[in-house]
Design a protein around this motif. Structure first.
Motif, short mmCIF file in Angstrom:
data_model
loop_
_atom_site.label_atom_id
_atom_site.label_comp_id
_atom_site.label_asym_id
_atom_site.label_seq_id
_atom_site.Cartn_x
_atom_site.Cartn_y
_atom_site.Cartn_z
N ALA A 131 -5.57 46.67 72.81
CA ALA A 131 -6.39 45.54 72.36
C ALA A 131 -5.64 44.21 72.42
N GLY A 132 -4.37 44.24 72.79
CA GLY A 132 -3.60 43.00 72.84
C GLY A 132 -3.08 42.55 71.48
N ILE A 133 -3.09 43.44 70.51
CA ILE A 133 -2.55 43.14 69.17
C ILE A 133 -1.09 43.57 69.16
N VAL A 134 -0.19 42.61 68.94
CA VAL A 134 1.24 42.92 68.95
C VAL A 134 1.69 43.29 67.54
N VAL A 135 2.10 44.54 67.39
CA VAL A 135 2.61 45.06 66.11
C VAL A 135 4.13 45.12 66.23
N THR A 136 4.82 44.57 65.23
CA THR A 136 6.28 44.59 65.26
C THR A 136 6.88 45.47 64.17
N GLY A 137 6.04 45.98 63.27
CA GLY A 137 6.51 46.87 62.23
C GLY A 137 5.36 47.68 61.65
N TYR A 138 5.67 48.91 61.24
CA TYR A 138 4.64 49.78 60.67
C TYR A 138 5.32 50.76 59.73
N GLU A 139 4.93 50.76 58.48
CA GLU A 139 5.43 51.71 57.49
C GLU A 139 4.24 52.22 56.70
N ASP A 140 4.28 53.48 56.33
CA ASP A 140 3.18 54.04 55.55
C ASP A 140 3.73 54.85 54.39
N CYS A 141 3.06 54.76 53.28
CA CYS A 141 3.35 55.61 52.11
C CYS A 141 2.04 56.31 51.74
N PRO A 142 1.68 57.34 52.51
CA PRO A 142 0.41 58.00 52.27
C PRO A 142 0.43 58.81 50.98
N GLU A 143 -0.76 59.06 50.46
CA GLU A 143 -0.90 59.89 49.27
C GLU A 143 -1.98 60.93 49.53
N VAL A 166 -8.00 67.47 48.67
CA VAL A 166 -9.37 67.00 48.54
C VAL A 166 -9.56 65.62 49.17
N ARG A 167 -8.46 64.90 49.36
CA ARG A 167 -8.53 63.61 50.04
C ARG A 167 -7.11 63.11 50.31
N ALA A 168 -7.03 62.19 51.24
CA ALA A 168 -5.75 61.53 51.53
C ALA A 168 -6.03 60.06 51.77
N THR A 169 -5.09 59.23 51.35
CA THR A 169 -5.18 57.80 51.57
C THR A 169 -3.92 57.35 52.29
N LEU A 170 -4.10 56.73 53.43
CA LEU A 170 -3.00 56.14 54.16
C LEU A 170 -2.89 54.70 53.70
N ARG A 171 -1.66 54.23 53.52
CA ARG A 171 -1.42 52.86 53.04
C ARG A 171 -0.39 52.16 53.91
N PRO A 172 -0.71 51.99 55.18
CA PRO A 172 0.28 51.36 56.04
C PRO A 172 0.47 49.87 55.74
N VAL A 173 1.71 49.43 55.86
CA VAL A 173 2.04 48.01 55.84
C VAL A 173 2.39 47.69 57.29
N ILE A 174 1.58 46.86 57.89
CA ILE A 174 1.69 46.58 59.32
C ILE A 174 2.11 45.13 59.51
N THR A 175 3.18 44.95 60.27
CA THR A 175 3.66 43.61 60.57
C THR A 175 3.16 43.22 61.95
N LEU A 176 2.47 42.09 61.99
CA LEU A 176 1.90 41.57 63.23
C LEU A 176 2.72 40.39 63.73
N ALA A 177 2.76 40.22 65.04
CA ALA A 177 3.40 39.04 65.61
C ALA A 177 2.60 37.82 65.21
N PRO A 178 3.24 36.66 65.12
CA PRO A 178 2.51 35.44 64.77
C PRO A 178 1.33 35.22 65.73
N GLY A 179 0.23 34.73 65.17
CA GLY A 179 -0.94 34.40 65.98
C GLY A 179 -1.90 35.55 66.20
N MET A 180 -1.58 36.76 65.70
CA MET A 180 -2.46 37.91 65.90
C MET A 180 -3.64 37.84 64.93
N ASP A 181 -4.77 38.37 65.35
CA ASP A 181 -5.99 38.38 64.56
C ASP A 181 -5.96 39.58 63.61
N ALA A 182 -5.72 39.32 62.32
CA ALA A 182 -5.59 40.40 61.34
C ALA A 182 -6.91 41.17 61.19
#
Length: 157
Positions: A80-92, A106-122
């Motif tokens: 999609a042209g989205i530049v990711v420079t970091g990705y960390e997750d602490c799933p539960e 019974v369920r899982a929740t992913l909680r990624p902290v995603i670092t985007l390059a400047p100018g990317m559409d969050a």
């Protein structure tokens, strides 16, 4: 559809010399061996008598789910042209245990902290998560709901 095989060897390492002669006579330890990869030492969940310093099946399932999501996220972001420079997750993962000892997630929740390059559409970066469950092998294989609560950061320039 194309089939492919995954292999592993699971070897119990908890025989203290008398096998399963009594419930407390053996350790709940084993190792995962996958051809050409380092051995992973494992144990049962500490609530069930396992070693808290080793991975247990629940840890590994949750980690596999998170890792699969991450890898598809990175792939789809790249496309999609989205530049990711970091990705960390602490799933539960939330499990339940019945009175007879049978358990399940019974369920899982992913909680990624995603670092985007400047100018990317969050907003566009966030929309990618909805596409992942079409592809992720692990998420498509589990029978409990998986949700994602992502947080976004912008990389320093």
């Amino acid at each position: 559809m194309t089939e492919h095989a995954c292999t592993a060897r699971i070897a119990w390492t908890g025989n203290r010399g008398t096998g399963t002669s009594a419930y407390k006579a053996y350790d709940r330890t084993w190792q995962v061996e996958t051809p050409g990869k380092p051995v992973v030492l494992c144990s049962n969940d500490p609530l069930l008598g396992g070693d808290s310093g080793l991975h247990n099946p629940e840890d590994m399932l949750l980690s596999a789910l998170s890792a699969c999501h991450m890898l598809w996220y990175l792939h789809l972001a790249s496309v999609a042209g989205i530049v990711v420079t970091g990705y960390e997750d602490c799933p539960e993962g939330i499990g339940e245990t019945a009175p007879d000892g049978a358990g399940q997630f019974v369920r899982a929740t992913l909680r990624p902290v995603i670092t985007l390059a400047p100018g990317m559409d969050a907003a566009r970066a966030d929309s990618i998560h909805a596409e992942i469950h079409k592809y992720c092998f692990i998420a498509r294989s589990v029978r409990f709901p998986v949700t994602c609560e992502a947080d976004y950061r912008v990389a320093d320039q």
